[in-house]
Design a protein around this motif. Structure first.
Motif, PDB file in Angstrom:
ATOM      1  N   ARG A  64      -8.091  -1.472   6.234  1.00  0.00           N
ATOM      2  CA  ARG A  64      -8.124  -0.167   5.569  1.00  0.00           C
ATOM      3  C   ARG A  64      -9.293   0.697   6.013  1.00  0.00           C
ATOM      4  NH1 ARG A  64      -9.504  -1.360  -0.124  1.00  0.00           N
ATOM      5  NH2 ARG A  64     -11.588  -1.335   0.798  1.00  0.00           N
ATOM      6  N   ARG A  91       0.968  -4.417   2.779  1.00  0.00           N
ATOM      7  CA  ARG A  91       0.539  -3.042   3.021  1.00  0.00           C
ATOM      8  C   ARG A  91       1.598  -2.203   3.733  1.00  0.00           C
ATOM      9  NH1 ARG A  91      -4.146  -1.225   5.195  1.00  0.00           N
ATOM     10  NH2 ARG A  91      -4.783  -0.245   3.262  1.00  0.00           N
ATOM     11  N   SER A 136       0.816  -1.203   0.000  1.00  0.00           N
ATOM     12  CA  SER A 136       0.000   0.000   0.000  1.00  0.00           C
ATOM     13  C   SER A 136       0.853   1.257   0.000  1.00  0.00           C
ATOM     14  CB  SER A 136      -0.904   0.007   1.232  1.00  0.00           C
ATOM     15  OG  SER A 136      -1.679   1.164   1.267  1.00  0.00           O
ATOM     16  N   SER A 151      -3.681   5.115   0.330  1.00  0.00           N
ATOM     17  CA  SER A 151      -4.634   4.023   0.438  1.00  0.00           C
ATOM     18  C   SER A 151      -4.473   3.186   1.697  1.00  0.00           C
ATOM     19  CB  SER A 151      -4.499   3.104  -0.787  1.00  0.00           C
ATOM     20  OG  SER A 151      -3.190   2.562  -0.874  1.00  0.00           O
TER      21      SER A 151
END
Length: 359
Positions: A68, A225, A6, A10
């Protein structure tokens, strides 16, 4: 499921906030709620027990979306400090729990179950007061140890990543300021995320950041991420110049075919990147992988490719943890040999870098 690394835009896209009833009574709670005005708010009696989120096996397929989109806000109750002796002298009562990142080996989801997004505690003044009081009672550090020669070191990010937490609130800024003024102590946390906003926090040498590193070939599979390893390495000099003490956190070290060559390359990358100033203060900690049987089963539901690297029974043996969990670690005789190999590779690639501890 598409597993990607990520970028900052985001990493967090908060759509749902679970919050304890008292959150809005705290200034920090109100600040965070104002930061995400469009998020749905769901009041819950406890951040530890959220029906539909914690222990919900049906969420395994939504692992990354939960990381997220969901944020939990609570009030920390326990303010005790635990002795450590490895990464720090003391484990501080954290200002958060959980993480927006999704490293496949992370032990934190085992405690709440299934994804475990960021939980931020809004009573930061009480946390800071408890930490300052604890350090005051300790007095000066009279004998140097492997943690630090002069200061009591508090790990302020045991169950999360403070670089990501700083995207949510000013708790991290407040903790850096706290240790700037405590005369006998410094804060410390490990991170896999490069948040350059922290460069403006003015730590004055009283916060230690441990950038977690592993070969990119492994990281692209298990460090989901997170910031790319090359970006973490490139940030070291800037954080040193900004007044942080920066160490290297080689954790977890994962053994796979070609791991020796990959680590030799990693150490060469670090050596090439470090400025003389960064090199003069660098030190390392080394922790080989410990995995968990229950987490293994969960991971198979969202990221089986990672488990092919993490769950290797021919190299591992069972170990019952202090809290009764069924863990696996590299076999005793084999692990000793691998630790020795790692130390030799590090000395060759980054000569003179102290290893504070390795196991």
């Amino acid at each position: 499921m598409d597993i990607v690394t990520s970028r900052p835009a985001s990493l967090l896209r908060v759509k749902t906030i679970y919050l304890e009833p008292a959150v809005a009574q705290y200034a920090r709670g109100r600040e965070i709620l104002a930061r995400f005005p469009e998020a749905e708010r769901i009041e819950v009696p406890s951040h530890w027990n959220i029906p539909g989120l914690h222990g919900n096996e049906g969420l395994v397929g939504e692992w990354l979306r939960t990381k997220r989109d969901v944020l939990v806000l609570g009030v920390r109750k326990s303010m005790s400090c635990r002795p450590n002796g490895r990464s720090a002298d003391w484990i501080a009562p954290g200002s958060s729990n959980g993480c927006a990142m999704a490293c496949a080996y992370c032990y934190v989801p085992r405690r709440k179950g299934y994804a475990n997004p960021i939980t931020v505690f809004v009573n930061i003044e009480q946390i800071a007061e408890a930490l300052e009081k604890h350090a005051r009672k300790l007095g000066p550090k009279t004998e140097p140890n492997q943690v630090d020669p002069a200061y009591w070191v508090y790990d302020i990010g045991e169950n999360g990543d403070l670089s990501a937490d700083a995207l949510v609130s000013d708790n991290v800024r407040d903790l850096v300021a706290l240790y700037r003024r405590i005369p006998n102590a410094k804060g410390s946390f490990a991170t896999k995320y490069v948040n350059r906003e922290l460069l403006d926090y003015d730590p004055q040498g009283k916060t230690r950041i441990r950038f977690s590193l592993m070969p990119q070939r492994a990281a692209k599979v298990v460090d989901v991420r997170t910031s790319p390893v090359a970006e973490r390495i490139a940030a070291i000099n800037d954080f040193v110049d900004a007044g942080y003490e920066v160490h290297l956190n080689f954790s977890p070290v994962i053994v796979y075919e070609g791991w020796r060559a990959d680590y030799a390359e990693l150490f060469a990358q670090v050596a090439d990147a470090l400025s003389p100033r960064a090199r003069a203060q660098i030190a390392a900690e080394v922790i080989f992988l410990t995995h968990n049987e229950a987490l293994h089963e969960v991971n198979l539901g969202w990221h089986p490719k990672a488990e092919a690297m993490l769950w290797v029974p021919k190299l591992q043996e069972s170990k019952r943890s202090e809290n009764g969990a069924d863990n696996v670690r590299y076999r005793t005789g084999l692990k000793g040999k691998m630790v020795a190999i790692f130390k030799e590779l590090l000395e060759q690639g980054l000569p003179g870098c102290p290893i504070r501890y390795a196991f």
